[in-house]
Design a protein around this motif. Structure first.
Motif, PDB file in Angstrom:
ATOM      1  N   LYS A  20     -31.513  28.458  53.756  1.00  0.00           N
ATOM      2  CA  LYS A  20     -32.221  29.509  54.500  1.00  0.00           C
ATOM      3  C   LYS A  20     -33.283  28.899  55.417  1.00  0.00           C
ATOM      4  O   LYS A  20     -33.455  29.326  56.558  1.00  0.00           O
ATOM      5  CB  LYS A  20     -32.867  30.513  53.542  1.00  0.00           C
ATOM      6  N   ALA A  21     -33.991  27.885  54.920  1.00  0.00           N
ATOM      7  CA  ALA A  21     -35.034  27.237  55.729  1.00  0.00           C
ATOM      8  C   ALA A  21     -34.431  26.550  56.953  1.00  0.00           C
ATOM      9  O   ALA A  21     -34.989  26.616  58.050  1.00  0.00           O
ATOM     10  CB  ALA A  21     -35.812  26.236  54.884  1.00  0.00           C
ATOM     11  N   LEU A  22     -33.286  25.900  56.784  1.00  0.00           N
ATOM     12  CA  LEU A  22     -32.637  25.236  57.918  1.00  0.00           C
ATOM     13  C   LEU A  22     -32.174  26.247  58.958  1.00  0.00           C
ATOM     14  O   LEU A  22     -32.364  26.045  60.157  1.00  0.00           O
ATOM     15  CB  LEU A  22     -31.446  24.399  57.436  1.00  0.00           C
ATOM     16  N   ILE A  23     -31.597  27.341  58.497  1.00  0.00           N
ATOM     17  CA  ILE A  23     -31.162  28.394  59.423  1.00  0.00           C
ATOM     18  C   ILE A  23     -32.364  28.968  60.160  1.00  0.00           C
ATOM     19  O   ILE A  23     -32.334  29.175  61.368  1.00  0.00           O
ATOM     20  CB  ILE A  23     -30.389  29.495  58.663  1.00  0.00           C
ATOM     21  N   ARG A  24     -33.445  29.202  59.428  1.00  0.00           N
ATOM     22  CA  ARG A  24     -34.674  29.743  60.015  1.00  0.00           C
ATOM     23  C   ARG A  24     -35.240  28.782  61.065  1.00  0.00           C
ATOM     24  O   ARG A  24     -35.656  29.194  62.145  1.00  0.00           O
ATOM     25  CB  ARG A  24     -35.683  29.965  58.879  1.00  0.00           C
ATOM     26  N   LEU A  64     -37.215  34.469  43.213  1.00  0.00           N
ATOM     27  CA  LEU A  64     -36.291  35.504  42.743  1.00  0.00           C
ATOM     28  C   LEU A  64     -35.385  36.042  43.855  1.00  0.00           C
ATOM     29  O   LEU A  64     -34.385  36.694  43.572  1.00  0.00           O
ATOM     30  CB  LEU A  64     -37.063  36.645  42.067  1.00  0.00           C
ATOM     31  N   GLN A  65     -35.713  35.736  45.117  1.00  0.00           N
ATOM     32  CA  GLN A  65     -34.820  36.098  46.223  1.00  0.00           C
ATOM     33  C   GLN A  65     -33.541  35.263  46.178  1.00  0.00           C
ATOM     34  O   GLN A  65     -32.541  35.612  46.801  1.00  0.00           O
ATOM     35  CB  GLN A  65     -35.480  35.841  47.576  1.00  0.00           C
ATOM     36  N   ASP A 103     -30.877  24.168  40.659  1.00  0.00           N
ATOM     37  CA  ASP A 103     -30.399  23.422  41.827  1.00  0.00           C
ATOM     38  C   ASP A 103     -29.692  24.340  42.820  1.00  0.00           C
ATOM     39  O   ASP A 103     -29.811  24.157  44.030  1.00  0.00           O
ATOM     40  CB  ASP A 103     -29.465  22.276  41.404  1.00  0.00           C
ATOM     41  N   ASN A 104     -28.994  25.346  42.307  1.00  0.00           N
ATOM     42  CA  ASN A 104     -28.332  26.309  43.180  1.00  0.00           C
ATOM     43  C   ASN A 104     -29.366  27.136  43.950  1.00  0.00           C
ATOM     44  O   ASN A 104     -29.211  27.388  45.145  1.00  0.00           O
ATOM     45  CB  ASN A 104     -27.408  27.211  42.354  1.00  0.00           C
ATOM     46  N   MET A 105     -30.431  27.544  43.265  1.00  0.00           N
ATOM     47  CA  MET A 105     -31.511  28.285  43.929  1.00  0.00           C
ATOM     48  C   MET A 105     -32.146  27.428  45.024  1.00  0.00           C
ATOM     49  O   MET A 105     -32.356  27.896  46.144  1.00  0.00           O
ATOM     50  CB  MET A 105     -32.593  28.704  42.912  1.00  0.00           C
ATOM     51  N   VAL A 106     -32.435  26.175  44.688  1.00  0.00           N
ATOM     52  CA  VAL A 106     -33.064  25.258  45.648  1.00  0.00           C
ATOM     53  C   VAL A 106     -32.143  25.057  46.851  1.00  0.00           C
ATOM     54  O   VAL A 106     -32.597  25.050  47.996  1.00  0.00           O
ATOM     55  CB  VAL A 106     -33.432  23.923  44.969  1.00  0.00           C
ATOM     56  N   SER A 107     -30.862  24.927  46.596  1.00  0.00           N
ATOM     57  CA  SER A 107     -29.891  24.757  47.678  1.00  0.00           C
ATOM     58  C   SER A 107     -29.915  25.963  48.618  1.00  0.00           C
ATOM     59  O   SER A 107     -29.893  25.812  49.853  1.00  0.00           O
ATOM     60  CB  SER A 107     -28.496  24.571  47.081  1.00  0.00           C
TER      61      SER A 107
END
Length: 189
Positions: free
Chosen positions: A130-134, A9-10, A121-125
């Motif tokens: 966010k994971a890559l930036i992290r 939901l984030q 798909d937009n949520m997954v993207s």
């Protein structure tokens, strides 16, 4: 399941039916310490959400040394996305560092969510972004700093990990020997 829904939901909105569908597609998986979630040489075919425990992504260099790339703890998705998405064999291992409890989605179930939930798909993207930036944020300081600073940054970026994983994995992640890390830890206490 609540933790995973809160996580999702984030990144977008889900209605009750969509949440129920997601719950119906997830299976619980318990991994013992040192078990693999995915292995080098095999095509990753599942996506996990970590409810309890810590996993690490690691590989072996050309000298046979085990290198820890990063750690992933509770309330995060775990998948070797590049290899999963391309359906090619992974070059890294995803290994449980502690006992782990995950919610797991098979490729078929994940694709069904993608085909059924508008905006999935937009949520997954957004999650991947966010994971890559992290990941970059956690790795970047490690390149240019001295070993003590790298360890202090590690403690800051992974506060819930430091006391739960073997020192050898942390040393590998930081690019130092276990002996050097022991000295560093002794000097900063």
């Amino acid at each position: 399941m609540k933790e995973m829904i809160d996580f999702l939901l984030q990144f977008g909105n889900l209605n009750t039916q969509q949440i129920d569908l997601i719950a119906s597609k997830a299976e619980e998986l318990d991994l013992q310490k040192d078990e693999y979630f995915s292995e080098a040489g095999k095509v990753p075919n599942q996506i996990g959400f970590i409810m309890e425990g810590i996993l690490r992504v690691c590989y072996y260099d050309n000298k046979g040394n085990e290198i820890t790339k990063y750690f992933c703890d509770e309330n995060h998705l775990i998948v070797d996305w590049h290899h999963y998405d391309a359906r090619i064999p992974a070059s890294e291992y995803v290994q449980a560092v502690t006992e782990c409890k995950l919610l797991v989605f098979s490729r078929q179930n994940w694709e069904e969510l993608s085909n059924t939930i508008i905006g999935w798909d937009n949520m997954v993207s957004k999650i991947i972004q966010k994971a890559l930036i992290r990941k970059l944020d956690r790795r970047s300081p490690l390149v240019s700093e001295d070993a003590t600073t790298r360890y202090l940054v590690f403690l800051e970026k992974f506060p819930s990990v430091a006391n739960r994983v073997p020192l050898s994995y942390i040393a590998s992640y930081l690019g130092v020997t276990q002996q050097s890390l022991s000295r560093i830890r002794k000097n900063i206490r």
